[in-house]
Design a protein around this motif. Structure first.
Motif, PDB file in Angstrom:
ATOM      1  N   ALA A   3      31.930  31.325  27.041  1.00 57.86           N
ATOM      2  CA  ALA A   3      32.765  30.832  28.037  1.00 57.86           C
ATOM      3  C   ALA A   3      34.254  31.094  27.798  1.00 57.86           C
ATOM      4  O   ALA A   3      35.189  30.987  28.646  1.00 57.86           O
ATOM      5  N   VAL A   4      34.576  31.363  26.514  1.00 57.90           N
ATOM      6  CA  VAL A   4      36.006  31.529  26.197  1.00 57.90           C
ATOM      7  C   VAL A   4      36.450  33.120  26.702  1.00 57.90           C
ATOM      8  O   VAL A   4      37.547  32.672  27.450  1.00 57.90           O
ATOM      9  N   LEU A   5      36.007  33.956  26.713  1.00 59.21           N
ATOM     10  CA  LEU A   5      36.680  34.979  27.422  1.00 59.21           C
ATOM     11  C   LEU A   5      36.814  34.719  29.007  1.00 59.21           C
ATOM     12  O   LEU A   5      37.961  35.010  29.535  1.00 59.21           O
ATOM     13  N   PRO A   6      35.980  34.177  29.710  1.00 60.17           N
ATOM     14  CA  PRO A   6      36.149  34.084  31.224  1.00 60.17           C
ATOM     15  C   PRO A   6      36.972  32.914  31.325  1.00 60.17           C
ATOM     16  O   PRO A   6      37.856  32.974  32.268  1.00 60.17           O
ATOM     17  N   VAL A   7      36.947  31.956  30.429  1.00 55.70           N
ATOM     18  CA  VAL A   7      38.138  30.846  30.681  1.00 55.70           C
ATOM     19  C   VAL A   7      39.643  31.470  30.553  1.00 55.70           C
ATOM     20  O   VAL A   7      40.636  31.151  31.005  1.00 55.70           O
ATOM     21  N   ILE A   8      39.622  32.481  29.351  1.00 51.40           N
ATOM     22  CA  ILE A   8      41.117  33.270  29.236  1.00 51.40           C
ATOM     23  C   ILE A   8      41.353  33.725  30.430  1.00 51.40           C
ATOM     24  O   ILE A   8      42.478  33.797  30.984  1.00 51.40           O
ATOM     25  N   LEU A   9      40.481  34.797  31.044  1.00 51.06           N
ATOM     26  CA  LEU A   9      40.782  35.522  32.041  1.00 51.06           C
ATOM     27  C   LEU A   9      40.990  34.685  33.273  1.00 51.06           C
ATOM     28  O   LEU A   9      42.065  34.863  34.253  1.00 51.06           O
ATOM     29  N   LEU A  10      40.248  33.742  33.592  1.00 54.21           N
ATOM     30  CA  LEU A  10      40.493  32.893  34.716  1.00 54.21           C
ATOM     31  C   LEU A  10      42.087  32.115  34.698  1.00 54.21           C
ATOM     32  O   LEU A  10      42.756  31.886  35.760  1.00 54.21           O
ATOM     33  N   SER A  11      42.230  31.657  33.200  1.00 55.91           N
ATOM     34  CA  SER A  11      43.387  30.701  33.279  1.00 55.91           C
ATOM     35  C   SER A  11      44.651  31.772  33.601  1.00 55.91           C
ATOM     36  O   SER A  11      45.821  31.298  34.131  1.00 55.91           O
ATOM     37  N   SER A  12      44.435  33.066  32.946  1.00 56.89           N
ATOM     38  CA  SER A  12      45.599  34.010  32.964  1.00 56.89           C
ATOM     39  C   SER A  12      45.875  34.463  34.646  1.00 56.89           C
ATOM     40  O   SER A  12      46.841  34.582  35.156  1.00 56.89           O
ATOM     41  N   PHE A  13      44.538  34.507  35.530  1.00 63.51           N
ATOM     42  CA  PHE A  13      44.633  34.922  36.994  1.00 63.51           C
ATOM     43  C   PHE A  13      45.480  33.714  37.530  1.00 63.51           C
ATOM     44  O   PHE A  13      46.253  34.035  38.314  1.00 63.51           O
ATOM     45  N   ILE A  14      45.037  32.361  37.221  1.00 61.00           N
ATOM     46  CA  ILE A  14      45.560  31.246  38.017  1.00 61.00           C
ATOM     47  C   ILE A  14      46.951  31.223  37.689  1.00 61.00           C
ATOM     48  O   ILE A  14      47.825  30.956  38.596  1.00 61.00           O
ATOM     49  N   GLY A  15      47.254  31.474  36.474  1.00 61.57           N
ATOM     50  CA  GLY A  15      48.785  31.255  36.047  1.00 61.57           C
ATOM     51  C   GLY A  15      49.501  32.285  36.692  1.00 61.57           C
ATOM     52  O   GLY A  15      50.624  32.028  37.034  1.00 61.57           O
ATOM     53  N   ALA A  16      48.979  33.593  36.772  1.00 67.31           N
ATOM     54  CA  ALA A  16      49.763  34.729  37.386  1.00 67.31           C
ATOM     55  C   ALA A  16      50.116  34.365  38.744  1.00 67.31           C
ATOM     56  O   ALA A  16      51.011  34.608  39.622  1.00 67.31           O
ATOM     57  N   ILE A  17      48.946  33.717  39.648  1.00 63.92           N
ATOM     58  CA  ILE A  17      49.088  33.706  40.858  1.00 63.92           C
ATOM     59  C   ILE A  17      50.321  32.475  41.169  1.00 63.92           C
ATOM     60  O   ILE A  17      50.957  32.460  42.057  1.00 63.92           O
ATOM     61  N   VAL A  18      50.023  31.244  40.393  1.00 66.38           N
ATOM     62  CA  VAL A  18      50.780  29.993  40.618  1.00 66.38           C
ATOM     63  C   VAL A  18      52.343  30.331  40.018  1.00 66.38           C
ATOM     64  O   VAL A  18      53.055  30.102  40.860  1.00 66.38           O
ATOM     65  N   GLY A  19      52.497  31.123  38.916  1.00 65.45           N
ATOM     66  CA  GLY A  19      53.801  31.305  38.427  1.00 65.45           C
ATOM     67  C   GLY A  19      54.561  32.141  39.369  1.00 65.45           C
ATOM     68  O   GLY A  19      55.811  32.159  39.281  1.00 65.45           O
ATOM     69  N   GLY A  20      53.723  33.461  39.590  1.00 69.14           N
ATOM     70  CA  GLY A  20      54.393  34.294  40.704  1.00 69.14           C
ATOM     71  C   GLY A  20      54.751  33.717  42.008  1.00 69.14           C
ATOM     72  O   GLY A  20      55.866  34.137  42.465  1.00 69.14           O
ATOM     73  N   SER A  21      53.963  32.698  42.547  1.00 70.05           N
ATOM     74  CA  SER A  21      54.255  32.203  44.111  1.00 70.05           C
ATOM     75  C   SER A  21      55.653  31.289  43.558  1.00 70.05           C
ATOM     76  O   SER A  21      56.514  31.096  44.378  1.00 70.05           O
ATOM     77  N   LEU A  22      55.522  30.508  42.573  1.00 72.36           N
ATOM     78  CA  LEU A  22      56.669  29.671  42.334  1.00 72.36           C
ATOM     79  C   LEU A  22      58.077  30.589  42.057  1.00 72.36           C
ATOM     80  O   LEU A  22      59.107  30.071  42.592  1.00 72.36           O
TER      81      LEU A  22
END
Length: 285
Positions: free
Chosen positions: A223-242
């Motif tokens: 689960a570690v790699l998927p969580v890292i990828l997902l968190s980076s993806f979510i962070g990029a969307i949220v951070g980019g939007s803000l």
């Protein structure tokens, strides 16, 4: 277990989640203040100095809820999860000060996420563990969002609970839990030091390492790699939007813990389904 249809358990979990969400708001707001006050006292003790006499902030359990502005204790009807805030129109009944939207959002998130957990696992002990997992992630996310700090007082119990549950096992075997915790910690630890060596800056905190280690203990190394990828993806969307909406400056640090927690919870609930969808799309079996 009581004889209830699944939807009954889901509704009950949602109501319980709303109630717990009210308590999670208290934890999110008061735990960091209590920790900072204790650190201040420890500093005075280490330096052999007399304390400055500042009163300790309210405790997490004993002190009743009150308005943060006028300090007036809240009536029972004002403490009803979600509906109390709505009935008050988002303002204190006594001083009319604005009440943060954090309160209903955390309660609603806790209620919905709790209902999903019981819908996913059913009325069993795995669901009970999943509820604790969910509530601790919400508390950690809220604290990190407000303070950019992930307290060990929550990270370590989450880690140890994941390891202990593996002895039964509930979600993963002991070997998977131990390896998952190690890989979770070391993966972000390595990224942290590589980034610091290349830029001279700290890209994340040690609390992020511990949080990912806890997720690895609950779900294993796969689960570690998927969580890292997902968190980076979510962070990029949220951070980019803000940043695009000019709600957050480019040079202002953004907490990564809430994105790790969100990705971990999503994978905890839907990881198997997401992996199956990915394998079908790529033609893998």
């Amino acid at each position: 277990m009581l004889e209830l249809p699944l939807w009954g358990w889901v509704v009950a979990a949602g109501v319980l989640g709303l109630l717990v969400g009210s308590f999670l708001n208290v934890v999110i707001l008061r735990l960091p203040e209590r920790l900072m006050a204790q650190w201040r006292l420890d500093a005075f003790d280490t330096l052999a100095m007399e304390p400055d006499g500042q009163a300790l902030p309210p405790g997490i359990v004993r002190e009743p809820s009150h308005c943060p502005q006028c300090k007036h204790p809240l009536a029972v009807r004002d403490n009803i999860p979600l509906f109390g805030w709505l009935l008050l129109g988002g303002r204190c009944r006594y001083c009319k000060a604005s009440i943060s939207i954090q309160y209903p959002l955390v309660e609603l998130l806790s209620g919905l996420a709790s209902a999903v957990i019981v819908w996913k696992f059913g009325p069993n002990w795995a669901a009970v563990a999943g509820l604790v997992f969910t509530w601790m992630l919400i508390a950690l996310s809220g604290i990190d969002f407000r303070t950019q700090y992930l307290p060990d007082q929550l990270n370590y119990p989450l880690l140890w609970l994941g390891l202990l549950l593996s002895l039964l096992p509930v979600f993963v075997s002991p070997n998977s839990a131990i390896v998952g915790a190690a890989i979770g910690y070391l993966s972000l630890w390595s990224v942290y030091w590589l980034f610091k060596l290349l830029t001279g800056k700290e890209g994340m905190g040690y609390g992020d390492f511990k949080l990912l280690a806890a997720l690895g203990a609950w779900m294993g190394p796969t689960a570690v790699l998927p969580v890292i990828l997902l968190s980076s993806f979510i962070g990029a969307i949220v951070g980019g939007s803000l940043i695009a909406l000019r709600k957050h400056g480019r040079d202002i640090p953004m907490p990564f813990g809430p994105f790790i927690a969100a990705a971990g919870w999503v994978w905890f609930v839907a990881g198997e389904w997401m992996l199956q969808q990915y394998m079908q799309l790529t033609g893998l079996r």
